[in-house]
Write an enzyme that holds these catalytic residues in place. Sequence first.
Site, mmCIF file in Angstrom:
data_model
loop_
_atom_site.group_PDB
_atom_site.id
_atom_site.type_symbol
_atom_site.label_atom_id
_atom_site.label_comp_id
_atom_site.label_asym_id
_atom_site.label_seq_id
_atom_site.Cartn_x
_atom_site.Cartn_y
_atom_site.Cartn_z
ATOM 1 N N TRP A 23 9.240 42.901 -7.585
ATOM 2 C CA TRP A 23 10.146 43.298 -6.501
ATOM 3 C C TRP A 23 11.523 43.573 -7.095
ATOM 4 C CZ3 TRP A 23 9.064 44.674 -1.715
ATOM 5 C CH2 TRP A 23 10.103 44.791 -0.800
ATOM 6 N N SER A 57 10.295 37.213 -6.407
ATOM 7 C CA SER A 57 10.954 36.007 -6.909
ATOM 8 C C SER A 57 10.375 34.731 -6.317
ATOM 9 C CB SER A 57 12.457 36.074 -6.633
ATOM 10 O OG SER A 57 13.039 37.096 -7.419
ATOM 11 N N PHE A 58 9.899 34.784 -5.082
ATOM 12 C CA PHE A 58 9.344 33.596 -4.436
ATOM 13 C C PHE A 58 8.135 33.064 -5.199
ATOM 14 C CE2 PHE A 58 6.929 31.324 -1.110
ATOM 15 C CZ PHE A 58 7.913 30.458 -0.664
ATOM 16 N N GLU A 59 7.397 33.934 -5.866
ATOM 17 C CA GLU A 59 6.200 33.532 -6.609
ATOM 18 C C GLU A 59 6.499 33.041 -8.028
ATOM 19 O OE1 GLU A 59 5.265 35.757 -3.167
ATOM 20 O OE2 GLU A 59 6.388 36.560 -4.877
ATOM 21 N N HIS A 89 17.284 35.820 5.076
ATOM 22 C CA HIS A 89 16.067 35.671 4.271
ATOM 23 C C HIS A 89 16.379 35.331 2.814
ATOM 24 C CE1 HIS A 89 11.933 36.424 3.008
ATOM 25 N NE2 HIS A 89 12.392 37.258 2.093
ATOM 26 N N ARG A 128 24.746 43.173 -13.170
ATOM 27 C CA ARG A 128 24.328 41.943 -13.858
ATOM 28 C C ARG A 128 23.046 42.143 -14.660
ATOM 29 N NH1 ARG A 128 26.196 38.675 -8.717
ATOM 30 N NH2 ARG A 128 28.292 38.190 -9.420
#
Length: 160
Positions: A23, A57-59, A89, A128
């Site tokens: 993602w 990123s959640f995984e 979120h 970044r």
Amino acid sequence: MTHTISGQMLSESGNFAIVVARWNELVTGRLLSAAIDTFRRHGVAEDRITVIHVPGSFEIPLAAETAASSGKYVAVCCLGAVVQGETQHHDYINHAVAQGLMTAMQRTGVPIAFGILTCENLDQALNRAGGKAGNKGEEAALAAIEMTSLLTKIPGPTDG
């Protein structure tokens, strides 16, 4: 007399895992390239690097903890980008990922470097990931290398 313990920025042994979110791939691809390049420049041959792609990123925490607990890697470098949207979120994702990675690191004893960008917008994320603000992928790879070295130098409970 004060004793100082610090890690080296060169890795001559051990395998490293990089867990990277697909993602926001425009951003995470740049983080990944910088991390791989940094590992190479600091003594980690390509055959000592395993890249693990996850959906978002959640995984990352589950894949990072699985890699860390496998015994195959001396450190895990985590890369992702959570960009703020119109809802809250991103706050939930950022908190869950940070907590998950800290818990995984403490549970496994394996360094897990935090290279997850938490930005207000895409421009900030790109800055970044190789723009004006450097590259968090490079910083995370350096942290993984340094922590791996550092932990070998800290006396354990049986070292007196």
